[in-house]
Scaffold this motif. Structure first.
Motif, PDB file in Angstrom:
ATOM      1  N   ALA A  22       6.587   1.010   9.055  1.00 46.48           N
ATOM      2  CA  ALA A  22       6.668   2.463   8.933  1.00 46.48           C
ATOM      3  C   ALA A  22       5.593   2.966   7.969  1.00 46.48           C
ATOM      4  N   GLU A  23       5.375   2.243   6.878  1.00 47.13           N
ATOM      5  CA  GLU A  23       4.343   2.624   5.920  1.00 47.13           C
ATOM      6  C   GLU A  23       2.957   2.518   6.547  1.00 47.13           C
ATOM      7  N   GLN A  24       2.727   1.439   7.303  1.00 47.72           N
ATOM      8  CA  GLN A  24       1.436   1.286   7.985  1.00 47.72           C
ATOM      9  C   GLN A  24       1.200   2.431   8.964  1.00 47.72           C
ATOM     10  N   ALA A  25       2.217   2.789   9.730  1.00 45.38           N
ATOM     11  CA  ALA A  25       2.092   3.876  10.702  1.00 45.38           C
ATOM     12  C   ALA A  25       1.816   5.204   9.991  1.00 45.38           C
ATOM     13  N   LEU A  30      -1.902   9.601   8.424  1.00 43.30           N
ATOM     14  CA  LEU A  30      -2.517  10.424   7.389  1.00 43.30           C
ATOM     15  C   LEU A  30      -4.035  10.250   7.365  1.00 43.30           C
ATOM     16  N   SER A  31      -4.488   9.029   7.573  1.00 41.85           N
ATOM     17  CA  SER A  31      -5.921   8.754   7.619  1.00 41.85           C
ATOM     18  C   SER A  31      -6.574   9.454   8.811  1.00 41.85           C
ATOM     19  N   ALA A  36     -10.165  13.565  10.825  1.00 37.12           N
ATOM     20  CA  ALA A  36     -10.426  14.625  11.807  1.00 37.12           C
ATOM     21  C   ALA A  36     -10.791  15.930  11.102  1.00 37.12           C
ATOM     22  N   VAL A  37     -10.031  16.320  10.098  1.00 36.44           N
ATOM     23  CA  VAL A  37     -10.296  17.574   9.390  1.00 36.44           C
ATOM     24  C   VAL A  37     -11.612  17.480   8.624  1.00 36.44           C
ATOM     25  N   ALA A  38     -11.908  16.321   8.033  1.00 36.05           N
ATOM     26  CA  ALA A  38     -13.167  16.134   7.304  1.00 36.05           C
ATOM     27  C   ALA A  38     -14.369  16.284   8.236  1.00 36.05           C
TER      28      ALA A  38
END
Length: 92
Positions: A22-25, A30-31, A36-38
Motif C-alpha cells: 500500500a505504501e509503495q502504491a 504521489l510521484s 505530471a504537474v511539474a
C-alpha cells in the motif's frame, strides 16, 4: 490524517494488500502526480479534483515587523480544484 494512517486505510480497504505494498502504491501515485504537474500537465481524477501548475506574479509586500517594503519574486505554484463529489462529501 497522516501518511501512515492513509497507508493503513488503503491496506485495510483492499483484501490481501499489505501495508508495504500500500505504501509503495501510494508513493508511486504521489510521484506520478508530482511529475505530471511539474511537466505542466493537468491531472484530473474524476470526482476528486484536478491538479495543475500555476504562476504567481512578482509583487511588493511589507515586512510586518519593520513595515519595510520587500520584493517577492514571481514563482510557480500548484493549483487544486476539488471535484463535485469531493465537495459534496465535505458539505454533508
Amino acid at each position: 490524517m497522516t501518511k501512515g494512517e492513509l497507508i493503513d486505510a488503503i491496506a485495510s480497504g483492499v483484501d490481501g494488500l499489505t501495508k508495504t505494498k500500500a505504501e509503495q502504491a501510494l508513493n508511486v501515485m504521489l510521484s506520478a502526480i508530482t511529475d505530471a504537474v511539474a511537466r505542466g500537465e493537468t491531472l484530473s481524477l474524476n470526482g476528486f479534483g484536478t491538479f495543475s501548475k500555476g504562476e504567481r506574479g512578482e509583487r511588493t509586500a511589507r515586512n510586518p515587523r519593520t513595515g519595510e517594503e520587500i520584493k517577492v519574486e514571481a514563482a510557480k505554484t500548484v493549483k487544486f480544484k476539488a471535484g463535485q463529489k469531493f465537495k459534496d462529501a465535505v458539505n454533508h
